[in-house]
Design an enzyme around this catalytic site. Structure first.
Site, PDB file in Angstrom:
ATOM      1  CG  ASP A 147      -1.866   1.145   1.291  1.00  0.00           C
ATOM      2  OD1 ASP A 147      -2.165   1.700   0.218  1.00  0.00           O
ATOM      3  OD2 ASP A 147      -2.324   1.497   2.388  1.00  0.00           O
ATOM      4  CD  GLU A 159      -5.035   0.695  -2.618  1.00  0.00           C
ATOM      5  OE1 GLU A 159      -5.496  -0.315  -2.046  1.00  0.00           O
ATOM      6  OE2 GLU A 159      -5.123   1.840  -2.150  1.00  0.00           O
ATOM      7  CG  ASP A 190      -1.134   3.181   6.227  1.00  0.00           C
ATOM      8  OD1 ASP A 190      -1.195   3.972   5.289  1.00  0.00           O
ATOM      9  OD2 ASP A 190      -1.455   3.474   7.394  1.00  0.00           O
TER      10      ASP A 190
END
Lengths: 188, 188
Positions: free
Chosen positions: B9, B70, B143
């Protein structure tokens, strides 16, 4: 310690990488320039990876004392800004890995440094880069000229900062100019 | 060849990095998770460099077979998007350097994979990540949980793609489910 400056105009489709050398008398000379390209047909990791690997080879062979990167802005096309930021991220990592300091300069600062105007167009920037470096032709494409302009901008800004801090000596002409500037500001 | 998936992430202030293992029966298990941070007080190259170096250490020690990142979008805060794109660029370069394939998944795909809804909130995602991986607590901060969610999303999507292509066998329950789906679509 070299006085070589690697200028990077980050981009995913075309990435300019120009190297200049700064002498003690504020003189800059041309060393090398490349435009690294990647095809939108291949996957993103291969695109970023191949461009960053080419830049790493330049770092290893030229051992620049600083890497100057054009600061990414988001006013333009979103897709191209993402690619630009991804390349700049990979270069920031390479600079850290090779313990080379990084400086970021905005497009306006770069244009102002080489043409005297922050709103100069690409043709003007290319023309001045060729003049300043004494090249017979304007480097093509614009990404190549821009990478050299970024390096020149950094050279001059850092040299001027050193002069102001007294870290380097000045030529007779520069000393006269500094004296004139000081006197002018006193008389205001 | 490991079946480990590294989920990232990407972020400059906090970057989540989660590792899971995918078994042949579509089962995923927890391996490791980290949240790498960098202070806005230090310079940009050091921020990108320290986070990317930490991720490289994870790559070297866990040897993931794929890195799932991501996908960066630009709808949110411009400044944070730039940092996110810069970290993702450094990770793309690392993947290329270590010859590890990369997959990008959108936030909507990740949320839909682990919660069944592309509009799930962070709490729901964290809750489901803990359930799926059999963790006693929800990984914190968000996160960390998100990086594991990205890895799970990739594991399931790639497993389903393999089943559809006949590349892996199915369990009895899965075979029954596939037969039911086929029969249902025939009877429509």
């Amino acid at each position: 310690m070299s006085n070589r400056i690697l200028g990077i105009d980050p981009g995913l489709t075309r990435c300019g990488a120009g190297i200049i050398e700064l002498s003690n008398a504020r003189k800059v000379s041309f060393v090398d320039v490349h435009t690294f390209r990647s095809s939108p047909e291949i996957d993103l990791a291969a695109r970023v990876g191949s461009i960053a690997s080419s830049i790493e080879q330049l770092i290893v062979s030229h051992k620049p004392s600083v890497i100057a990167i054009e600061r990414v802005f988001s006013q333009s096309n979103v897709r191209s800004v993402m690619g630009t930021a991804q390349i700049s991220g990979a270069v920031l990592f390479l600079a850290h890995k090779h313990s080379i300091p990084v400086a970021l300069h905005t497009p306006t600062e770069v244009k102002a440094a080489v043409t005297g105007s922050g709103r100069a167009d690409k043709a003007q920037v290319g023309f001045m880069v060729a003049k300043i470096l004494g090249l017979a032709e304007v480097p093509k494409p614009a990404d190549a000229a821009d990478s050299l302009a970024i390096a020149i901008c950094h050279a001059w800004r850092s040299f001027d900062a050193k002069v102001q801090s007294g870290a380097v000596g000045t030529t007779a002409a520069q000393a006269a100019w500094h004296a004139a500037i000081k006197s002018a500001s006193k008389n205001k």
